[in-house]
Design a protein around this motif. Structure first.
Motif, PDB file in Angstrom:
ATOM      1  N   GLN A 156       0.824  -1.206   0.000  1.00  0.00           N
ATOM      2  CA  GLN A 156       0.000   0.000   0.000  1.00  0.00           C
ATOM      3  C   GLN A 156       0.862   1.262   0.000  1.00  0.00           C
ATOM      4  O   GLN A 156       0.557   2.230  -0.697  1.00  0.00           O
ATOM      5  CB  GLN A 156      -0.938   0.008   1.211  1.00  0.00           C
ATOM      6  CG  GLN A 156      -2.000  -1.057   1.169  1.00  0.00           C
ATOM      7  CD  GLN A 156      -2.914  -0.917  -0.024  1.00  0.00           C
ATOM      8  OE1 GLN A 156      -3.314   0.171  -0.404  1.00  0.00           O
ATOM      9  NE2 GLN A 156      -3.220  -2.037  -0.664  1.00  0.00           N
ATOM     10  N   LEU A 157       1.935   1.235   0.769  1.00  0.00           N
ATOM     11  CA  LEU A 157       2.853   2.377   0.817  1.00  0.00           C
ATOM     12  C   LEU A 157       3.433   2.655  -0.563  1.00  0.00           C
ATOM     13  O   LEU A 157       3.458   3.800  -1.023  1.00  0.00           O
ATOM     14  CB  LEU A 157       3.969   2.096   1.833  1.00  0.00           C
ATOM     15  CG  LEU A 157       5.047   3.160   2.024  1.00  0.00           C
ATOM     16  CD1 LEU A 157       4.452   4.467   2.524  1.00  0.00           C
ATOM     17  CD2 LEU A 157       6.107   2.641   2.993  1.00  0.00           C
ATOM     18  N   MET A 165       3.934   5.534  -5.734  1.00  0.00           N
ATOM     19  CA  MET A 165       3.968   5.498  -7.205  1.00  0.00           C
ATOM     20  C   MET A 165       2.843   6.340  -7.799  1.00  0.00           C
ATOM     21  O   MET A 165       3.028   7.035  -8.798  1.00  0.00           O
ATOM     22  CB  MET A 165       3.884   4.060  -7.724  1.00  0.00           C
ATOM     23  CG  MET A 165       5.053   3.180  -7.325  1.00  0.00           C
ATOM     24  SD  MET A 165       6.637   3.820  -7.897  1.00  0.00           S
ATOM     25  CE  MET A 165       7.677   3.285  -6.548  1.00  0.00           C
ATOM     26  N   SER A 166       1.692   6.304  -7.173  1.00  0.00           N
ATOM     27  CA  SER A 166       0.569   7.115  -7.628  1.00  0.00           C
ATOM     28  C   SER A 166       0.886   8.601  -7.526  1.00  0.00           C
ATOM     29  O   SER A 166       0.581   9.383  -8.433  1.00  0.00           O
ATOM     30  CB  SER A 166      -0.671   6.771  -6.800  1.00  0.00           C
ATOM     31  OG  SER A 166      -1.746   7.577  -7.176  1.00  0.00           O
ATOM     32  N   LEU A 223       9.576  10.872 -12.429  1.00  0.00           N
ATOM     33  CA  LEU A 223      10.151   9.555 -12.648  1.00  0.00           C
ATOM     34  C   LEU A 223      10.649   9.022 -11.312  1.00  0.00           C
ATOM     35  O   LEU A 223      10.816   9.780 -10.359  1.00  0.00           O
ATOM     36  CB  LEU A 223      11.281   9.623 -13.669  1.00  0.00           C
ATOM     37  CG  LEU A 223      10.857  10.035 -15.076  1.00  0.00           C
ATOM     38  CD1 LEU A 223      12.073  10.147 -15.981  1.00  0.00           C
ATOM     39  CD2 LEU A 223       9.835   9.072 -15.651  1.00  0.00           C
ATOM     40  N   VAL A 224      10.925   7.739 -11.281  1.00  0.00           N
ATOM     41  CA  VAL A 224      11.320   7.082 -10.034  1.00  0.00           C
ATOM     42  C   VAL A 224      12.639   6.348 -10.236  1.00  0.00           C
ATOM     43  O   VAL A 224      12.846   5.679 -11.249  1.00  0.00           O
ATOM     44  CB  VAL A 224      10.228   6.075  -9.582  1.00  0.00           C
ATOM     45  CG1 VAL A 224      10.709   5.232  -8.411  1.00  0.00           C
ATOM     46  CG2 VAL A 224       8.945   6.810  -9.228  1.00  0.00           C
ATOM     47  N   TYR A 260       9.484  -4.107  -5.476  1.00  0.00           N
ATOM     48  CA  TYR A 260       8.093  -3.733  -5.748  1.00  0.00           C
ATOM     49  C   TYR A 260       7.907  -3.452  -7.238  1.00  0.00           C
ATOM     50  O   TYR A 260       6.963  -3.947  -7.863  1.00  0.00           O
ATOM     51  CB  TYR A 260       7.673  -2.506  -4.927  1.00  0.00           C
ATOM     52  CG  TYR A 260       6.267  -2.066  -5.258  1.00  0.00           C
ATOM     53  CD1 TYR A 260       5.172  -2.669  -4.650  1.00  0.00           C
ATOM     54  CD2 TYR A 260       6.038  -1.073  -6.201  1.00  0.00           C
ATOM     55  CE1 TYR A 260       3.884  -2.291  -4.972  1.00  0.00           C
ATOM     56  CE2 TYR A 260       4.747  -0.685  -6.534  1.00  0.00           C
ATOM     57  CZ  TYR A 260       3.676  -1.302  -5.913  1.00  0.00           C
ATOM     58  OH  TYR A 260       2.397  -0.932  -6.250  1.00  0.00           O
ATOM     59  N   MET A 261       8.815  -2.678  -7.818  1.00  0.00           N
ATOM     60  CA  MET A 261       8.679  -2.300  -9.225  1.00  0.00           C
ATOM     61  C   MET A 261       8.899  -3.499 -10.157  1.00  0.00           C
ATOM     62  O   MET A 261       8.275  -3.576 -11.207  1.00  0.00           O
ATOM     63  CB  MET A 261       9.597  -1.125  -9.559  1.00  0.00           C
ATOM     64  CG  MET A 261       9.176   0.135  -8.806  1.00  0.00           C
ATOM     65  SD  MET A 261      10.137   1.602  -9.239  1.00  0.00           S
ATOM     66  CE  MET A 261       9.235   2.106 -10.726  1.00  0.00           C
ATOM     67  N   ARG A 262       9.753  -4.420  -9.761  1.00  0.00           N
ATOM     68  CA  ARG A 262       9.921  -5.663 -10.537  1.00  0.00           C
ATOM     69  C   ARG A 262       8.611  -6.459 -10.570  1.00  0.00           C
ATOM     70  O   ARG A 262       8.237  -7.029 -11.593  1.00  0.00           O
ATOM     71  CB  ARG A 262      11.005  -6.550  -9.922  1.00  0.00           C
ATOM     72  CG  ARG A 262      12.399  -6.209 -10.293  1.00  0.00           C
ATOM     73  CD  ARG A 262      13.398  -7.246  -9.746  1.00  0.00           C
ATOM     74  NE  ARG A 262      14.700  -6.637  -9.675  1.00  0.00           N
ATOM     75  CZ  ARG A 262      15.276  -6.170  -8.563  1.00  0.00           C
ATOM     76  NH1 ARG A 262      14.676  -6.314  -7.389  1.00  0.00           N
ATOM     77  NH2 ARG A 262      16.449  -5.609  -8.610  1.00  0.00           N
ATOM     78  N   ASN A 263       7.937  -6.510  -9.440  1.00  0.00           N
ATOM     79  CA  ASN A 263       6.717  -7.298  -9.302  1.00  0.00           C
ATOM     80  C   ASN A 263       5.453  -6.572  -9.778  1.00  0.00           C
ATOM     81  O   ASN A 263       4.385  -7.187  -9.820  1.00  0.00           O
ATOM     82  CB  ASN A 263       6.531  -7.738  -7.852  1.00  0.00           C
ATOM     83  CG  ASN A 263       7.592  -8.727  -7.425  1.00  0.00           C
ATOM     84  OD1 ASN A 263       7.980  -9.596  -8.195  1.00  0.00           O
ATOM     85  ND2 ASN A 263       8.080  -8.595  -6.209  1.00  0.00           N
ATOM     86  N   HIS A 264       5.579  -5.303 -10.089  1.00  0.00           N
ATOM     87  CA  HIS A 264       4.440  -4.498 -10.557  1.00  0.00           C
ATOM     88  C   HIS A 264       4.854  -3.769 -11.839  1.00  0.00           C
ATOM     89  O   HIS A 264       5.171  -2.579 -11.814  1.00  0.00           O
ATOM     90  CB  HIS A 264       3.993  -3.522  -9.464  1.00  0.00           C
ATOM     91  CG  HIS A 264       3.472  -4.219  -8.256  1.00  0.00           C
ATOM     92  ND1 HIS A 264       4.280  -4.648  -7.232  1.00  0.00           N
ATOM     93  CD2 HIS A 264       2.211  -4.617  -7.939  1.00  0.00           C
ATOM     94  CE1 HIS A 264       3.539  -5.258  -6.321  1.00  0.00           C
ATOM     95  NE2 HIS A 264       2.278  -5.264  -6.729  1.00  0.00           N
ATOM     96  N   PRO A 265       4.839  -4.491 -12.958  1.00  0.00           N
ATOM     97  CA  PRO A 265       5.290  -3.907 -14.229  1.00  0.00           C
ATOM     98  C   PRO A 265       4.532  -2.643 -14.633  1.00  0.00           C
ATOM     99  O   PRO A 265       5.066  -1.838 -15.404  1.00  0.00           O
ATOM    100  CB  PRO A 265       5.055  -5.026 -15.244  1.00  0.00           C
ATOM    101  CG  PRO A 265       4.876  -6.271 -14.465  1.00  0.00           C
ATOM    102  CD  PRO A 265       4.432  -5.878 -13.096  1.00  0.00           C
TER     103      PRO A 265
END
Length: 102
Positions: free
Chosen positions: A55-56, A61-62, A70-71, A81-86
């Protein structure tokens, strides 16, 4: 339990803060023109188990997306997290892509 999570950006402290049941977690960042560089996440295993880390990161990201930032995931928690959330990978800087591939 997720409904009880309070997440906010604390820009003066350069972190996103999640609070649940008297515990808190933080995603620390450095801000540069056009980007957020996440340098550290402090979170207990119990909060990870309760879904607070996801959630954090969703909120962080939102917020980045809403602000046109950009991140750069300079810590392993955010990179994972970003690997698992393309769906978040369009936010990556070029350095962020390099870090994600490690």
């Amino acid at each position: 339990m997720a409904a009880d999570i309070v997440i906010r950006d604390a820009p003066d402290e350069r972190r996103f803060v999640a609070e649940l049941g008297g515990q808190s977690a933080s995603a620390w960042y450095e801000r540069a023109p056009g980007m957020l560089r996440f340098v550290r996440v402090d979170i207990s295993q119990s909060l990870i188990d309760d879904g607070v880390g996801i959630q954090l990161m969703r909120v962080a990201m939102s917020q980045a997306r809403a602000q046109g930032l950009l991140v750069e995931p300079a810590c392993e928690f955010v990179a994972n997290y970003m690997r698992n959330h393309p769906d978040t990978q369009d936010l990556l800087t070029s350095e962020g892509w390099r870090l994600l591939r490690r």
